[in-house]
Design a protein around this motif. Sequence first.
Motif, PDB file in Angstrom:
ATOM      1  N   ALA A 136     -18.186 -37.543 -28.993  1.00 32.52           N
ATOM      2  CA  ALA A 136     -18.159 -37.848 -30.431  1.00 32.52           C
ATOM      3  C   ALA A 136     -16.821 -38.460 -30.837  1.00 32.52           C
ATOM      4  O   ALA A 136     -16.762 -39.364 -31.693  1.00 32.52           O
ATOM      5  N   VAL A 140     -16.308 -42.133 -32.732  1.00 32.97           N
ATOM      6  CA  VAL A 140     -15.626 -42.390 -34.016  1.00 32.97           C
ATOM      7  C   VAL A 140     -14.289 -43.113 -33.782  1.00 32.97           C
ATOM      8  O   VAL A 140     -13.412 -43.095 -34.643  1.00 32.97           O
ATOM      9  N   LYS A 146     -12.238 -38.053 -38.767  1.00 32.46           N
ATOM     10  CA  LYS A 146     -13.656 -38.374 -38.889  1.00 32.46           C
ATOM     11  C   LYS A 146     -14.515 -37.475 -38.001  1.00 32.46           C
ATOM     12  O   LYS A 146     -15.692 -37.234 -38.297  1.00 32.46           O
ATOM     13  N   ASP A 149     -16.509 -34.630 -39.456  1.00 30.49           N
ATOM     14  CA  ASP A 149     -17.710 -34.966 -40.229  1.00 30.49           C
ATOM     15  C   ASP A 149     -18.972 -34.844 -39.381  1.00 30.49           C
ATOM     16  O   ASP A 149     -20.084 -34.811 -39.909  1.00 30.49           O
ATOM     17  N   HIS A 150     -18.799 -34.755 -38.066  1.00 30.22           N
ATOM     18  CA  HIS A 150     -19.941 -34.700 -37.148  1.00 30.22           C
ATOM     19  C   HIS A 150     -20.136 -33.286 -36.596  1.00 30.22           C
ATOM     20  O   HIS A 150     -20.745 -33.131 -35.529  1.00 30.22           O
ATOM     21  N   GLU A 153     -23.456 -32.222 -35.257  1.00 23.19           N
ATOM     22  CA  GLU A 153     -23.929 -32.872 -34.042  1.00 23.19           C
ATOM     23  C   GLU A 153     -23.280 -32.274 -32.800  1.00 23.19           C
ATOM     24  O   GLU A 153     -23.673 -32.583 -31.677  1.00 23.19           O
TER      25      GLU A 153
END
Length: 579
Positions: A136, A140, A146, A149-150, A153
């Motif tokens: 991830a 990004v 950032k 924000d995941h 996931e």
Amino acid sequence: MKDKNLKVLLIDPCFDQNGVSNPAIPLSIGLIGSYLVTQLPEVEIKIMKLASEIIKYLEHEKPDVIGITNYLWNTNLGNRISRFAREKNPDLLLVFGGPEITPNTLDKKAFGKKYLHADLLVEHEGEAAFTKIIEAYLDVERDRKKLRDHIEELGNCFYIDSSGEFVKGPELPRIKDLDIIPSPYFTGMFDDFLADNRFQPLIQTNRGCPYSCTFCHEGSSYFSKIDYHSKNYIKQELDYIVNRVDPSVGLQIVDSNFGMYSEDVRTARYLRHLQDTKNWPMSIESNTGKSQLPRIMEVAELLNGALMINNSTQSMNDNVLKIIKRKNLKNLMEYVKTIKMVQQPEFILPLPGETKDSFITGLNKMLDTGTLIRLQVHPTLLLNNTEMYNQETVEDYHLRTFYRQHSNLMGNLAGKFVCETERIVVSTSSMSKEDVLDCRVYSLVLDTLLRAQPLLEIFRYLDSNGIKKSVFMLKILDTILEYPVIRECLENYKKALVEENFETEEEVIHFMEKQADYYISGEKGGNNLKFSMQLWIEHYDVMIDLVFNTLKSLFSQKDQNINQEIQALEHYLYYMYYD
């Protein structure tokens, strides 16, 4: 490729100013690293352990990611290294994992203060979770802000936001086929450690624990199923190690219950083959299982004295065992009596529901089972990720706790003093702090007279006369304070147990920074080993007098044969151990 040139530093830090504080090859981060490179082969992995070398590396290199594994013995050390690394590289992605990491900690304020600077924290298994983080992170474009924000996931991850709230993602299933994690030994990640005799190789043949003990982080349902490595995986890993390690170096098996399963017999047979053909390993450290004692005995016998059976009894009181969700064998004592090798049963003091009388009675029951017993008593620790460390248990059983330094682990690193701490229970609703100290003194006396079996002949003499060892030991406890030098030593021991106890971790660190030199030199602090050796070495003459005066008091003074036998035994032992 998008992952090219990504530099990942994985550390399991230990102190190394006064020797290596934890001389174990860092298996956990090695497994994370070896799994990561199977998914992202272009990632550059570096594994380090010695704190001073990690700091030197960070002064000259700028890794993109640091993964730090946290245990009780290196939590503050890892924290200091992470802050130093962030100073050197503000864009660094910082990830923590290990048993101390949990979003369910009782003291969220203190936990948040310690880990607010971390980008992500990983709970439970780390191989798949860390790999998902790196994937991830690359998606990004290496923007760590950032990445949060995941969170939905990712898996097994959480972070602490600016308001102190814990933001958690989903839980990943455990890895069932452990063989899909390549051995970090095969990849060469540990070759430098194997070539350095200061480090001891670790292996893990299975994961999980069927018990629900409230004091252990593996007591949760997440760990209840057992998953195994294949026979071929274990064999190849051991072959790789034995061909590179010095035969004088031992082996650690980090299974939670080694010897309890049929697969462990198979592993033991191959280890015995290596002992016979390669002269390794001649010493093995492991936590042996809590049931299947006949199988554990078979494993220990196969290993030719290299493995000590450490029956993790914790308590002999059924009510206490019920409270802590622990089951010992109903016929435990009968099995213990049949074991003809040295055993080291472990107890924890003070557990909820335990009393002074029940604790001492439990020690004495175990003591009377056989001659080859060494009793080990651990303090009750409140650890993150355990059921005991929750508000309900603390309140229901009036667990009074303090912070104190952990195992003299301290030193200066990158201009800052670092000290590891632990949170101990000093009293409960059923045991006052005075009761706990009395039990600790009895444990110390037992340790003094059982360690290395200096009184084996006396115990055999008691057996031949039908006198229980516990009768002898309790008689010693009744009279020991009549000997001034011994009384002074025991008072110093109790003082050492309480003088470093504080309400907060910050107070401990402030105190230890001022007193560090005294603790490192041994002038202050110390554990059972320090004071038991002091009793047996510095006060040897007095201890011999105490032992034989006690022995004589158990027999009629009119029996001349007994008197002559005891006198002969006294002369023998006095000169046997005098040097």
